[in-house]
Design an enzyme around this catalytic site. Structure first.
Site, short mmCIF file in Angstrom:
data_model
loop_
_atom_site.label_atom_id
_atom_site.label_comp_id
_atom_site.label_asym_id
_atom_site.label_seq_id
_atom_site.Cartn_x
_atom_site.Cartn_y
_atom_site.Cartn_z
N GLY A 1 -26.94 24.24 -33.15
CA GLY A 1 -27.22 22.92 -33.69
C GLY A 1 -26.31 22.62 -34.88
O GLY A 1 -25.22 23.20 -35.01
N SER A 2 -26.81 21.80 -35.78
CA SER A 2 -25.95 21.20 -36.80
C SER A 2 -25.32 22.19 -37.78
O SER A 2 -24.32 21.87 -38.41
CB SER A 2 -26.74 20.17 -37.60
N THR A 3 -25.92 23.38 -37.96
CA THR A 3 -25.28 24.32 -38.88
C THR A 3 -23.88 24.67 -38.39
O THR A 3 -23.02 25.03 -39.18
CB THR A 3 -26.11 25.62 -39.04
N LYS B 1 -21.78 22.60 -37.42
CA LYS B 1 -20.86 21.55 -37.84
C LYS B 1 -19.96 22.01 -38.98
O LYS B 1 -18.88 21.46 -39.21
CB LYS B 1 -21.63 20.29 -38.27
#
Lengths: 360, 623
Positions: free
Chosen positions: B277-279, B281
């Site tokens: 997920g976003s980590t 990014k």
């Protein structure tokens, strides 16, 4: 009449006392275990030692020429006893051999007496038949007698004593001037016989050679010699100190008898061994000197036969104990436990001491 | 005559040979024959944290040892001991009459408590011995269980570090050697005591205080949200040293038999693989910055709420989108279409090259058993859609340790390290170091300059964006939230997320990275910012005091949202009179100590950035 040979007397007393001491050290564990009396063996041996020393001193004062006259009687008695001991009910079986007359816990082995008796007889024979013994026919009666005695002893059976008797008589004959070539012939016959036995059953060879590597059969034929080496090896130069043997703690069976030298070696080390062998050498040397210096042919042969027998038996025992030859079941004179053996040995020394009075 | 003397000489020679040349061999054999050994267990090497706190210890217990040969009355002995151990007379009789030199009653006679041991020793039976044995003891129970592992009844390592370093930890047996006769009786000769050689001690990179905080936080999460699983890692980004690592569900290593093998074997921080997920990014951001493809402050991006890539529509997590933003705001808001844009700018070759360089798709090489490698798209099968999803953390499968390691590289100046947990192996007597593990550089991934930009962006995420719940005043926290959908049988599960937070501090010179992930928290909106960020914040706080990290006064101030507590910079009030000081400290609670009318000391000190309502202590004095 001269004085008796003090060197021999003192050496014999020292080695005998040492023997009693070592028998105590070697035997008390087993004695305690078997009889509940740690002193059991040493008391027996001590009694024989005292009686033996007294007899030795008495005999040393009796003119040895009496044996010359009584030699036939002595031999006959010995032969009768050798026959009697084979009869069940009269002779008793100990350690698989019917060699004993049992009187209570004491035992007497007629073969021990025979050892001396035969030497007396052969000495007389050699002394009285100087010419005849130069040829083979002349010694045939002796060889015949030897075969008879050896046969009787092998019926018990007691191979060790038999061997000693044969070898000491052969040694006596040799000294008596019997031609060397007869011995060579006898030797060749013996070697052929042994080779024949080995060829007939090759396992005998491996059996005989097993003493060279006792670890090939550690629980069977190699057992005793391994246990003996375990005692000698760790002894080192000074040993563990008297009383501190470990192998006597049931590892070495009956350590007070045939293998007492292992225990001596373990407790007193190389030094102890040298002392023991040194005493034997002293006894032999003085004994042979007495024989050499004796005026009388009978006394010469008699003292030589006795000393040679003791020396040969000692060598045989020691070579077994250190693993030079296979186990034969021979005790160590003066040191191994055995009342009648000690008694006869001391009496024999008494005779030699008496001979020493008649030196040139 | 000569023959006789020759034979005597031969005999003496042979005795000499036996005693000199065969001495060693015979003495060894014979000693083996005479001596019996009562083995004494060595103390297993201890496991310490980085500051010497014992994490795996030993306690002394007693075990029953029988020497059947020395037992005189076997019936009586069996009859007396059987009830004490709680076994049948027949079994006990079998033990006491066994034909062996040393017999143990297993397992009833092992690890006896003092009371039982006392009862047996009071009997004073011959041939019955009680031997001290050493038993593994974990003073903190479930703490660090997966990493430490556990031992079996014979103190043999069965899992974790106990297994991996079993050879070192075991040490060697000592013995009481006594001499015995051929019948097994003990002889009254001197006993030889051979000291057992204790095992090698292990010092970990773990910091007990941080570890205990992480464990406590995970326990709180479990009781609060009842998630399926939870995990956390704390690392020193500049070395790769693991400062704390924890996994839920956990187990008690002293009673490992009571747990399922899944629970015992799955050390989630290194074993679990999932879409991050976003980590993730952070990786896309670092790549775009390193390749000079974006200017965070100056460039703008318009998020209309969705973007179409490769024929598929990708929605932003925020319904309706974020509208016009700078790219810094794209990062703060964790805006998916913004990151898709970055991903497409980078291109698949370059992005996946960086992903490889950051260490994804292969094991990190941490010195623990059971590490997974994760799955990265095969470069030939990547289309625009795969490139787009990867850039915001979907479609790749990674382990937590990979993420922490990669993010450490992104923020530490650009160097990827191999993570490690064993700091040194020490000899127990002298405490001298036998093996010393040093930080191991894998490769340089991005430049120091890029790394500084990444830190700035991530500090901004915490000060102004989705990571606000991790904000700690005066410590410049940087971080990134993550909310990953779980995949099962090729489909995304509905309402089942792994919420995570990657945080670090201080943003100017990071000393600690914390990653926490909670799998399927229940009864709560599953966003990383709401669940994981506060946990990470608490752990970061623990790290601040454990590592004695100094305060910073030049960090970003927290942006005010309605309902948030305000933060103020603390003015200097020393030298003011009481009234003046109170006026100046209006947003705070003031407590006085001492007497007088002038402030002579204030705590916290000037320029501290504090939440309104917090306590400021003033010491009064003078006149």
């Amino acid at each position: 009449m001269k004085k008796i040979d003090w060197t021999l007397l003192i050496s014999v007393i020292i080695i005998s006392i040492f023997g009693v001491l070592m028998i105590y050290s070697a035997s008390y564990i087993w004695a305690e275990y078997k009889y509940g009396d740690a002193l059991k063996y040493v008391k027996n041996q001590g009694l024989f030692f005292i009686v033996g020393i007294i007899l030795m001193i008495i005999i040393s004062k009796i003119d040895y020429k009496i044996y010359l006259k009584k030699s036939n009687l002595i031999l006959l008695t010995c032969l009768i006893l050798l026959v009697l001991v084979l009869i069940p009910g009269i002779g008793t079986v100990r350690n698989g051999s019917r060699s004993w007359f049992g009187i209570g816990s004491f035992g007497i082995q007629p073969s021990e007496f025979t050892k001396l008796g035969l030497i007396i007889f052969v000495s007389k024979y050699l002394a009285c038949n100087e010419k005849a013994t130069k040829n083979f026919k002349g010694i045939l009666p002796v060889l015949g007698l030897l075969v008879l005695v050896f046969g009787l002893i092998m019926l018990q059976p007691d191979f060790g004593t038999g061997t000693i008797i044969v070898m000491s008589i052969v040694g006596l004959l040799f000294v008596g001037g019997v031609n060397f070539k007869y011995f060579i012939r006898l030797g060749i016959v013996g070697v052929i016989g042994i080779v024949g036995l080995i060829l007939a059953a090759p396992y005998r060879l491996s059996r005989i050679l097993s003493f060279l590597n006792p670890w090939s059969d550690p629980l069977g034929s190699g057992f005793q010699i391994i246990q003996s080496l375990y005692a000698i090896g760790p002894g080192g130069l000074f040993g563990f100190g008297i009383g501190n043997s470990r192998q006597k703690h049931f590892f070495l069976p009956e350590p007070q008898t045939d293998f007492i030298f292992s225990i001596i070696s373990e407790e007193l080390g190389f030094l102890g061994c040298v002392i023991v062998v040194g005493l034997f050498i002293t006894i032999c040397y003085t004994g042979f000197k007495i024989s050499k210096n004796c005026n009388d042919r009978f006394g010469k042969y008699l003292s030589f036969g006795i000393i040679f027998q003791i020396a040969f038996q000692a060598c045989l025992n020691l070579m077994v104990v250190v693993g030079l030859i296979p186990v034969t079941g021979v005790t160590l004179p003066f040191l191994s436990y055995g009342g009648s053996s000690l008694l006869i040995t001391l009496c024999s020394i008494g005779i030699v001491l008496n001979v020493s009075r008649f030196q040139r | 005559m000569l023959l006789i003397f020759f034979l005597f000489a031969l005999i003496i020679g042979k005795v000499f040979y036996i005693q000199v040349f065969s001495y060693e061999k015979l003495n060894n054999y014979a000693t083996g024959l005479w001596s019996r050994n009562l083995p004494i267990e060595a103390n297993r090497g201890k496991i310490y944290d980085r500051n010497g706190v014992v994490l795996a210890d030993n306690v002394t217990t007693t075990s029953l040892v029988l020497i059947p040969n020395q037992i005189e009355d076997k019936e009586k002995t069996a009859e007396l001991i059987a009830p004490i151990l709680g076994i049948s007379y027949e079994d006990m009789y079998a033990h006491v009459s066994k034909k062996t030199s040393i017999e143990r009653v297993h397992p009833e006679g092992r690890r006896l408590d003092y009371e039982t041991a006392d009862k047996i020793s009071d009997l004073e039976l011959p041939g019955v011995y009680l031997l001290k044995e050493s038993k593994r003891y974990y003073p903190y129970g479930e703490m660090l269980a997966h990493t430490l592992g556990f031992v079996g009844i014979d103190n043999q390592g069965l899992s974790g570090l106990e297994l991996m370093y079993d050879e070192y930890l075991t040490g060697s047996y000592g013995a009481i050697k006594y001499f015995s006769d051929a019948k097994g009786n003990k002889l009254e000769l001197s006993e030889i005591y051979e000291q057992p050689q204790d095992g090698i001690d292990i010092y970990l990179t773990i910091d007990y205080n941080i570890q205990i905080a992480l464990e406590r936080e995970l326990d709180n999460v479990i009781s609060k949200y009842n998630p399926d699983q939870a995990l956390g890692i704390v690392m020193d980004p500049k070395t790769g040293e693991v400062l704390a690592i924890a996994s839920r569900p956990s187990f008690d290593p002293s009673n490992y038999e009571d747990y399922s093998t899944e629970t015992i074997n799955r050390n989630l921080p290194i074993w679990m693989t999932y879409e991050p997920g976003s980590t993730f990014k952070i990786i896309t951001l670092a790549t775009a910055l390193e390749e000079n493809l974006v200017d965070l402050e100056e460039e703008h991006f318009y998020d209309g709420g969705a973007v179409t890539v490769g024929g598929a529509t990708i929605h932003c997590w925020k319904h309706g989108g974020h509208g016009d933003q700078t790219f810094l705001q794209v990062v703060e808001n964790s805006c998916n279409p913004g990151f898709v844009d970055l991903g497409l700018r980078i291109g698949k070759e370059t992005l996946f090259n960086y992903i490889d360089n950051f260490g994804f798709g292969e094991v990190t090489g941490i010195d623990l058993n059971g590490e997974a490698s994760g799955i990265i798209f095969d470069i030939d099968k990547i289309g625009d859609l795969e490139l787009a999803t990867t850039s915001f953390g979907q479609g790749v499968s990674v382990t937590p340790i990979q993420q922490v390691t990669a993010v450490s590289a992104a923020i530490n100046g650009g160097t990827l390290y191999t993570p490690y947990i064993v700091k040194s192996l020490n000899e127990p007597e002298t405490n001298s170091i036998i093996v010393n593990n040093e930080p191991k550089v894998v490769r340089k991934v991005i430049s120091e300059n890029t790394s500084a930009k990444v830190r700035y962006a991530l500090e901004s995420v915490v000060a102004n964006g989705t990571g606000r719940n991790a904000y700690i005043a005066n410590y410049r926290v940087g971080g990134k939230t993550g909310t990953a959908q779980k995949v099962q049988d090729g489909k995304y599960l509905v309402g089942n997320y792994i919420t995570s937070f990657m945080g670090f501090l201080p943003a100017d010179d990071p000393e600690v990275v914390v990653y926490v992930a909670i799998d399927n928290a229940k009864g709560v909106t599953q966003y990383g910012g709401t669940i994981a960020a506060p946990i990470a914040k608490n752990v970061l706080n623990a790290a601040i005091s454990a590592l004695e990290i100094e305060e910073r006064y030049d960090g970003m101030t927290k942006e005010y949202n309605y309902g948030d507590k305000r933060y103020y910079t603390l003015p200097n009030v020393v030298g003011m009179d009481t009234k003046e000081a109170v006026t100046n400290l209006k947003p705070f609670k003031v407590e006085f100590s001492g007497s007088g009318s002038k402030v002579i000391y204030q705590s916290p000190s000037t320029n501290s950035y504090m939440q309104e309502g917090e306590v400021v202590r003033l010491m009064l004095g003078g006149d």
